[in-house]
Design a protein around this motif. Structure first.
Motif, short mmCIF file in Angstrom:
data_model
loop_
_atom_site.label_atom_id
_atom_site.label_comp_id
_atom_site.label_asym_id
_atom_site.label_seq_id
_atom_site.Cartn_x
_atom_site.Cartn_y
_atom_site.Cartn_z
N THR A 132 0.84 -1.20 0.00
CA THR A 132 0.00 0.00 0.00
C THR A 132 0.88 1.25 0.00
N GLN A 133 0.28 2.35 -0.41
CA GLN A 133 0.92 3.66 -0.34
C GLN A 133 0.09 4.50 0.62
N TYR A 134 0.75 5.08 1.62
CA TYR A 134 0.06 5.69 2.75
C TYR A 134 0.21 7.21 2.71
N MET A 135 -0.93 7.91 2.71
CA MET A 135 -0.92 9.37 2.77
C MET A 135 -1.65 9.82 4.03
N ALA A 136 -0.96 10.56 4.89
CA ALA A 136 -1.57 11.09 6.10
C ALA A 136 -1.86 12.57 5.87
N LEU A 137 -3.14 12.92 5.84
CA LEU A 137 -3.56 14.30 5.63
C LEU A 137 -3.88 14.87 7.01
N THR A 138 -3.00 15.71 7.53
CA THR A 138 -3.08 16.12 8.93
C THR A 138 -3.46 17.59 9.09
N PHE A 139 -4.21 17.86 10.16
CA PHE A 139 -4.59 19.21 10.55
C PHE A 139 -3.93 19.50 11.90
N GLY A 140 -3.25 20.61 12.01
CA GLY A 140 -2.56 20.93 13.26
C GLY A 140 -1.30 20.10 13.41
#
Length: 312
Positions: free
Chosen positions: A222-230
């Protein structure tokens, strides 16, 4: 008379013996000695899977001709759906719709399956709400649209449970581009992942180890993208990067949108029932801008990864 009687059995035996020495089944047209200066005739072609076999394995008959498909994408969204995510959940819904639209535009013949894992916390009545990977976009949109931002106790959330669902419950297809898209503003339980108070400082109360789940996702390619706020998840990101070989963090804070981006974003937000008046009111807030930025950053990232795997 005896000689005649003996002769026929002997001849029969010899005839049978000769046939056994040169069985017809062993004489192949592809075995003649090649003539000098020429190459040997090719042997029999190896068997190939039929279209129906491929279709059954990859596409589950979702109105796609397997032989014509240029892009096969499995995208699983892990989304924090606790109370603090109210401003971002609508943007997450629009992100899914734009991603599907972009891939279909980029590849006319494509097979896109979407899965969704809405997670909250262990103090909530339902920790996970999961949609299995499906090519039925109407079903996917309906499931995602019903999600609301509720619950959550302390700051950390049940991320370990969501990772377990992604690694062990999702039916990833062989040969697909496998995307894990994680939308969050808080870390998992376990003080190694943060510097805040935690009702479960030793980690997930169910005993699920985030690191082992990341390693499993690695084996699935898998390819993992973490879309983070703060910045609450920054410590988590540092650790996750060590256990997943294709992990990227996409920060969504403090982004100013162009008028064109804003108009395009509203179109996808409206697809999930967000009214123009509501969008106009929210558009002045930084969280709204960050959420809309998520729509575009995710779109760019997914298109780039599709191009790398499937070509333009």
């Amino acid at each position: 008379v005896h000689g005649i009687i003996l002769t026929f059995p002997i001849m029969g035996i010899l005839s049978s013996s000769e046939k056994k020495e040169v069985p017809i089944a062993k004489v192949k047209a592809s075995e003649p000695t090649p003539v000098s200066g020429s190459s040997a005739p090719p042997g029999p072609a190896s068997p190939e899977k039929s279209k129906e076999e491929i279709k059954a394995k990859l596409f589950s008959g979702k109105n796609v001709e397997a032989a014509a498909v240029k892009a096969v994408v499995d995208a699983v969204f892990l989304c924090d759906c606790t109370g603090s995510m109210g401003s971002f959940l609508e943007a997450a819904k629009a992100t899914v719709k734009k991603m599907v639209s972009d891939i279909k535009e980029q590849y006319t013949e494509s097979s896109i399956f979407v899965g969704f894992i809405a997670y909250r916390d262990h103090c909530d009545p339902k920790v996970l709400d999961t949609l299995q990977l499906t090519g039925d976009m109407e079903e996917a949109y309906k499931f995602i649209n019903k999600q609301s931002a509720t619950g959550g106790g302390d700051a950390p959330e049940a991320i370990a449970d969501a990772l377990d669902a992604a690694a062990n419950k999702m039916e990833w297809r062989e040969g697909s581009l496998k995307l894990v898209m994680h939308i969050l503003d808080a870390p998992p339980h376990g003080t190694e992942y943060h510097d805040t108070s935690d009702d479960h400082p030793s980690g997930c109360p169910c005993g699920i180890d985030c690191k082992k789940m990341l390693e499993k996702l690695n084996t699935l390619e898998t390819q993992y993208m973490a879309l983070t706020f703060g910045n609450s998840a920054d410590k988590m990101v540092t650790i996750f990067q060590q256990y997943h070989k294709d992990f990227v963090q996409i920060r969504l804070d403090g982004t100013k949108l162009t008028e064109e981006e804003e108009r395009e974003a509203r179109k996808y937000r409206a697809a999930f029932g967000e009214s123009e008046s509501s969008m106009a009111e929210k558009s002045k807030s930084s969280t709204y801008e960050a959420g809309t930025h998520m729509i575009y950053k995710t779109s760019c990232e997914v298109k780039s990864r599709c191009a790398k795997k499937f070509g333009q």
